[in-house]
Every structure is written in structure tokens, then in C-alpha cells.
Design a protein around this motif. Structure first.
Motif, mmCIF file in Angstrom:
data_model
loop_
_atom_site.group_PDB
_atom_site.id
_atom_site.type_symbol
_atom_site.label_atom_id
_atom_site.label_comp_id
_atom_site.label_asym_id
_atom_site.label_seq_id
_atom_site.Cartn_x
_atom_site.Cartn_y
_atom_site.Cartn_z
ATOM 1 N N ALA A 198 0.823 -1.212 0.000
ATOM 2 C CA ALA A 198 0.000 0.000 0.000
ATOM 3 C C ALA A 198 0.853 1.257 0.000
ATOM 4 O O ALA A 198 0.488 2.273 -0.609
ATOM 5 C CB ALA A 198 -0.938 0.003 1.203
ATOM 6 N N THR A 227 -1.143 3.350 -12.093
ATOM 7 C CA THR A 227 -0.504 2.843 -10.878
ATOM 8 C C THR A 227 1.019 2.748 -10.981
ATOM 9 O O THR A 227 1.649 2.109 -10.146
ATOM 10 C CB THR A 227 -1.067 1.452 -10.519
ATOM 11 N N TRP A 258 -4.147 -2.512 -0.429
ATOM 12 C CA TRP A 258 -3.759 -1.283 -1.099
ATOM 13 C C TRP A 258 -4.098 -0.003 -0.346
ATOM 14 O O TRP A 258 -3.601 1.069 -0.706
ATOM 15 C CB TRP A 258 -4.412 -1.208 -2.485
ATOM 16 N N SER A 259 -4.917 -0.066 0.680
ATOM 17 C CA SER A 259 -5.323 1.153 1.380
ATOM 18 C C SER A 259 -4.183 1.700 2.229
ATOM 19 O O SER A 259 -3.670 1.013 3.122
ATOM 20 C CB SER A 259 -6.535 0.870 2.274
ATOM 21 N N LEU A 275 0.780 5.886 -7.440
ATOM 22 C CA LEU A 275 -0.523 6.284 -7.975
ATOM 23 C C LEU A 275 -0.416 7.572 -8.791
ATOM 24 O O LEU A 275 0.274 8.509 -8.388
ATOM 25 C CB LEU A 275 -1.517 6.504 -6.843
ATOM 26 N N TRP A 335 -8.923 -4.417 -1.381
ATOM 27 C CA TRP A 335 -8.340 -3.073 -1.355
ATOM 28 C C TRP A 335 -7.948 -2.664 0.061
ATOM 29 O O TRP A 335 -6.854 -2.160 0.301
ATOM 30 C CB TRP A 335 -9.309 -2.051 -1.944
ATOM 31 N N ASN A 391 -5.613 7.935 -2.880
ATOM 32 C CA ASN A 391 -5.759 6.645 -2.207
ATOM 33 C C ASN A 391 -6.890 6.717 -1.175
ATOM 34 O O ASN A 391 -7.719 5.798 -1.074
ATOM 35 C CB ASN A 391 -4.435 6.260 -1.545
ATOM 36 N N THR A 426 0.853 3.746 -3.230
ATOM 37 C CA THR A 426 0.445 5.144 -3.114
ATOM 38 C C THR A 426 1.490 6.064 -3.728
ATOM 39 O O THR A 426 1.150 7.063 -4.376
ATOM 40 C CB THR A 426 0.198 5.509 -1.642
#
Length: 399
Positions: free
Chosen positions: A178, A262, A310-311, A185, A306, A230, A182
Motif C-alpha cells: 500500500a 498505478t 492497497w489502502s 498512484l 483493497w 488513495n 500510493t
């Protein structure tokens, strides 16, 4: 590749092809992998390459989803007196529904299997995206606290009786999926359904007027906008989970979705940011193309995955936070020519370890995958072997 199983210390198969390991895994109550055959088999697959003469120490190389059965360490490190296992989680080759907590349980099953076979020492190597995962595993094995995923699904890590590794190696690793996600992103994306519509030019690294080189002011706006994106996705995920529960009457608990853009870290284009021996670009081609390629990081995921994977705010797979809780020896290694795992990643992992049984080593000129770099592979293996010996994890060579 043979499927035969022999005990540690045996010379059978030494110096030959790896053998296949089929390791029973803890089953999940939800369908989180597509293959019914794989779910029915209930196995984690790994490849083991034995040291000549056998070894009482096993080195396990892990990643959340990459297939490590052909990992470069198997052949190179096993010849230096230690058995090497290229291991996989249940999510091999597909991270669209991956939850980090299940990966922790999978590593626990692998280490328990090796202990049952008679290995006296197990060293856990988190390679690339395995860095944060190996830290999370060791932290939870030493002091388990997790009973649910970030989405609220039960996962009994507290009751899993995980066996801690005897040491951890962070190899060409980043701090956690994550966190690096980020930083990659694309913050210029304002419409999650269309990465080209109404892009925010003030935080667009592909807008020539912005650079490279990028100004400090631009980079500060850029990094803040990445975190904000994010968090917007995370807020949307929570609202979608609530809506899904309402409209389906609780029958449907997850949905897939797409995340565009990404692979947009300014360090891929501006070599003045964290100077190193790396070449401009990414591991997947030119940054503009890689940013939108379906084959790159985290484009396809699910609502529940997520939050775990990924959070930025809700994942538990934060390498520095988890390494701050481990007590075993830790080696952090990085390549000075790595395009994606930068020296700062290695430094933050190293700094997080709270004790002095830690080392930070650079492999000069090494790229992320050691592609066409046999000399650097051997140098990295030398470093690992010497560190294992210094920490009494493998014996010194006979004199």
C-alpha cells in the motif's frame, strides 16, 4: 522437478533440480481464488533446492503473489550450504482478491511444515513486495493480535500458533504494497472510470511543463495528491461495501473494480530525486505506457482486498511499523541500480528495527531482478551467507 520428500541433512537430490513441495494450507471460508481445483487441493506450492550434503537451516523466499518457484536464490544460495525454498501463497499469480492476513497464515503453514520436517532454523526472506509481508508475518508470529481483516472478515491469526522465523532478510524490498502503491498512484486522474478525462495538469508528471526535473513544490503537491487519491478510493470502498450489503440483503459481500494509473512515481523519470545507479524508466517499459498497462501493479482488485492490500491507512502490511516489533536478526539488502526499490526504502526498513542485530548492505550495480547479472547474484549470495554465519544461522565452513 521431483515431488519426493526427504529429510533435512540428506544429500539426496543435492546439486540437482529443485523438488516440488505440496504444503497443506489453512482454508478460507470465502471463495478468494478462482480455481476450484486449487481450492479442493488445499495446497501451497513451493520448490526446494537442497544444499550439497543437506542443511539444518531452511531459507524461505516469499512474495504475496509472485511465483518464486524459479527464484534466482534457489540454485545460487543452495550451493553455499543452506536449503532454499521458493515459496508461494494461495494467491500465486493473481492478487485481485488477495488479503495480507491470509498470506500470513500461508507463511505460517510453510514454516510449520518445514519445522515438522526437522529444520532447526528457518530464515524468512521477503523479496520485493515480500518485504512488508515478511515483516508483518514475523511481528504477528512473535506477538499475534489480528482476529479480523480490515474489512471485518474473521481471520484467526491469534489462534494460529504461528512459528516465528529465526531471522528475517529484506531483499530488494519496499516497505509495503500500500505504501509503494500510493507513491506510484497517478494523482492527475480525477475520473476513476477514465484516466484520460479531465486530468489535473498541476499534478501530472507526464505534463512536459512540470518536468523532469520536477521542482520541490511540484513534488510536495504531487505526494499529497497521491495520498488524497488513495484515501478517496478507500472512502468509496467503504461506501460501496455498505451499499452492497443493503442492495443484496447481505448475500453479496464483495465486488471487483479497476484502478487506473498505478506506475507514476516521479523517480522513474527524474534521476535527480534520490540519485542512484539506476536507469530512467520502469521494470515494465516507459513510465507513460507502464502507468496504464493492465500487467502492472494493482489495476484489478476487489473492495475487501483493497482495504487489506492497497489502502494507505488501513493495510497492516506496513514494513517499518511491523519491523519495529520484531526481536530476531534482520538483514536489509538493496541494489544500487534498482529502478523500483530505492535506497530510502532500505533505509527506512533498517531504521525501524529496534535492536542492534541488524545490518544494511548495498549490492553495487544490482538491479531489481538481477537480470543478466550473474556476478551481482553471486555477490549478494556471498553477503547473505556471511551474514547467516555471523548470526549462527549456518555453520562456518570447515577449516
Amino acid at each position: 522437478m521431483t515431488s519426493s520428500v526427504t529429510q533435512p541433512g540428506s544429500s539426496r537430490g543435492a546439486g540437482t533440480a529443485p523438488e516440488l513441495l505440496a504444503i497443506p494450507m489453512a482454508a478460507s471460508k470465502r471463495v478468494d481464488i478462482y480455481s476450484g481445483i486449487a481450492r479442493q487441493a488445499g495446497k501451497l506450492w513451493a520448490a526446494r533446492q537442497r544444499a550439497p550434503g543437506g542443511s539444518g537451516t531452511a531459507v524461505v523466499v516469499i512474495h504475496p503473489s509472485s511465483n518464486f518457484m524459479g527464484h534466482y536464490l534457489l540454485a545460487a544460495l543452495s550451493q553455499r550450504g543452506v536449503d532454499v525454498i521458493g515459496a508461494n501463497t494461495r494467491y500465486i499469480g493473481n492478487d485481485s482478491m488477495l488479503t495480507m492476513e491470509n498470506c500470513v497464515l500461508d507463511i505460517g503453514a510453510i514454516i510449520a511444515h518445514l519445522r515438522a520436517e526437522g529444520y532447526e532454523q528457518v530464515v524468512l526472506v521477503g523479496n520485493s513486495g515480500g518485504g512488508g509481508l515478511s515483516a508483518l508475518y514475523q511481528s504477528q508470529a512473535e506477538n499475534p493480535t489480528i482476529t479480523h481483516t480490515p474489512a471485518g472478515d474473521p481471520v484467526d491469526i491469534v489462534g494460529a500458533d504461528l512459528s516465528p522465523a529465526d531471522a528475517v532478510i529484506e531483499l530488494m524490498a519496499h516497505p509495503g504494497r500500500a505504501l509503494v502503491y500510493t507513491e506510484w498512484l497517478d494523482p492527475a486522474i480525477t475520473d476513476e472510470s477514465d484516466p484520460f478525462r479531465e486530468r489535473d495538469s498541476t499534478v501530472d508528471m507526464f505534463e512536459p511543463a512540470n518536468g523532469p526535473p520536477y521542482s520541490q513544490g511540484f513534488l510536495e503537491r504531487y505526494r499529497a495528491a497521491q495520498v488524497a487519491r488513495n484515501r478517496r478510493i478507500t472512502a468509496w470502498v467503504h461506501s460501496e461495501l455498505d451499499r452492497l450489503d443493503e442492495v443484496s440483503g447481505g448475500q453479496v459481500r464483495d465486488l471487483p473494480f479497476t484502478v487506473h494509473g498505478t506506475v507514476a512515481d516521479p523517480r522513474f523519470l527524474d534521476m535527480g530525486i534520490e540519485p542512484s545507479d539506476r536507469e530512467p524508466g520502469t521494470l515494465w517499459g516507459p513510465p507513460y505506457q507502464a502507468n496504464l498497462s493492465p500487467a502492472t501493479l494493482g489495476h484489478l482488485t476487489s473492495l475487501r482486498s483493497w482495504l487489506s492490500q492497497w489502502s494507505f491507512d488501513e493495510t497492516r502490511c506496513n514494513g517499518p511499523e511491523q519491523l519495529a516489533k520484531v526481536s530476531v536478526p534482520v538483514l536489509v539488502m538493496y541494489g544500487t541500480a534498482d529502478q523500483v526499490c530505492f535506497p530510502s526504502y532500505a533505509q527506512v526498513l533498517f531504521d525501524a528495527v529496534p535492536h542492534d542485530r541488524k545490518e544494511l548492505l548495498a549490492v553495487e550495480g544490482a538491479t531489481h531482478y538481477f537480470s543478466d547479472q550473474p556476478e551481482q547474484v553471486l555477490r549478494a549470495v556471498d553477503m547473505i551467507v556471511e551474514w547467516l554465519q555471523r548470526n549462527d544461522l549456518i555453520p562456518l565452513p570447515a577449516t
